[in-house]
Design an enzyme around this catalytic site. Structure first.
Site, short mmCIF file in Angstrom:
data_model
loop_
_atom_site.label_atom_id
_atom_site.label_comp_id
_atom_site.label_asym_id
_atom_site.label_seq_id
_atom_site.Cartn_x
_atom_site.Cartn_y
_atom_site.Cartn_z
N SER A 124 35.58 -1.76 109.31
CA SER A 124 34.35 -2.46 109.63
C SER A 124 33.34 -2.27 108.50
O SER A 124 32.85 -1.16 108.27
CB SER A 124 33.77 -1.93 110.95
N HIS A 129 28.40 -9.59 96.91
CA HIS A 129 28.36 -9.53 95.45
C HIS A 129 27.81 -10.85 94.93
O HIS A 129 28.13 -11.92 95.48
CB HIS A 129 29.75 -9.28 94.86
N CYS A 152 36.08 -4.40 113.39
CA CYS A 152 37.21 -3.94 114.20
C CYS A 152 36.68 -3.62 115.58
O CYS A 152 35.79 -2.79 115.74
CB CYS A 152 37.84 -2.70 113.56
#
Length: 276
Positions: A124, A129, A152
């Site tokens: 998780s 970026h 998750c």
């Protein structure tokens, strides 16, 4: 749009499904001179610095209902930035509410981490970026931001889709969503997906569906969903940086429009295109 779970689905133990949304956005502009190109890169670098990106991914975590475990952020020289956020489905703070879970005194204690933390360490997370880019030929400059939201458990990254569109207002979006792993119901039967979906478009607000042309590639049996989005309307003024449309000749406007449309088509379709 709400992520609707499958009806009457009762799971045994922890939900082990990993759901990942990859959101790639592009901003394109025409910067006529080297000075304009440098100014555009500097503008993007300031507009989407590590601090701004941190505020965006923090809001993403809030929207999907995750708790933040750790944040790492970095601005790069000469340009670009990145943020990585570790998240969990449940609150994993210290027993004493006055303790800071990010304090090294707390996080560096000897002994094993709580099971829930171990389960989430590599699953998780939210990462972003940025990639400003330009080329001296043609005057085209672009900015790309890659955001990955991987969860998750029961929380779904799809909840943050519209917020990301609103935050970046991109010219082009390439979105991928996939579900991996399996969990089990109370009878031990494997469950490979726990919510309804046949397209990422199901979760895009109507106001954005009206703005963008969209195409899908779905491999449902593999739980892979891919959607590309490109703005329908083209106004040259929105793509000029450092130059006003009224300063250009009719011929220059036509040439610049062709260059921009070609650039956008190549990014959207992922291949070099002939002259347009």
């Amino acid at each position: 749009m709400e992520v609707k779970p499958l009806k009457k689905l009762k799971l045994y133990g922890f939900n082990n499904l990993t759901k990942t949304l990859s959101f790639n956005m592009y901003d394109i502009c025409y910067a006529k001179t080297p000075e304009h190109r440098d100014a555009y890169i500097q503008y993007i670098d300031e507009e989407y610095n590590a601090q701004r990106l941190t505020s965006i991914v923090t809001e993403v975590a809030r929207i999907v209902g995750a708790n933040i475990l750790n944040i790492a952020k970095q601005d790069y020289d000469p340009q670009g930035a990145s943020v990585t956020m570790l998240i969990a489905e449940e609150h994993l703070g210290p027993e004493n509410p006055d303790d800071n879970p990010f304090d090294p005194v707390y996080t560096d204690k000897e002994g094993p981490l709580p099971d829930a933390v171990v389960a989430h360490l590599d699953k998780s997370h939210i990462t972003v970026h940025t990639y400003p880019e330009s080329h001296p030929h043609g005057g085209i400059s672009t900015f790309r931001a890659d955001i990955d939201v991987s969860t998750c458990g029961q929380i779904s990254p799809l909840k943050a889709l519209n917020f990301l569109i609103e935050s970046f207002a991109p010219d082009i979006i390439v979105a991928d969503y996939r579900v991996r792993g399996f969990t089990r119901d109370v009878d031990g039967k494997k469950v490979f997906i726990d919510h309804k979906i046949n397209s990422i478009q199901n979760y895009v607000d109507r106001k954005y569906r009206d703005l963008y042309q969209m195409i899908d590639v779905t491999v449902f049996q593999e739980y892979i969903f891919h959607t590309k989005m490109i703005l329908k309307d083209f106004d040259l003024d929105n793509y000029l940086f450092g130059t006003a449309k009224k300063e250009l000749s009719i011929n220059d406007k036509r040439k610049i429009k062709q260059r921009l449309k070609k650039e956008m088509a190549e990014i959207f379709y992922g291949k070099n295109m002939p002259r347009m």
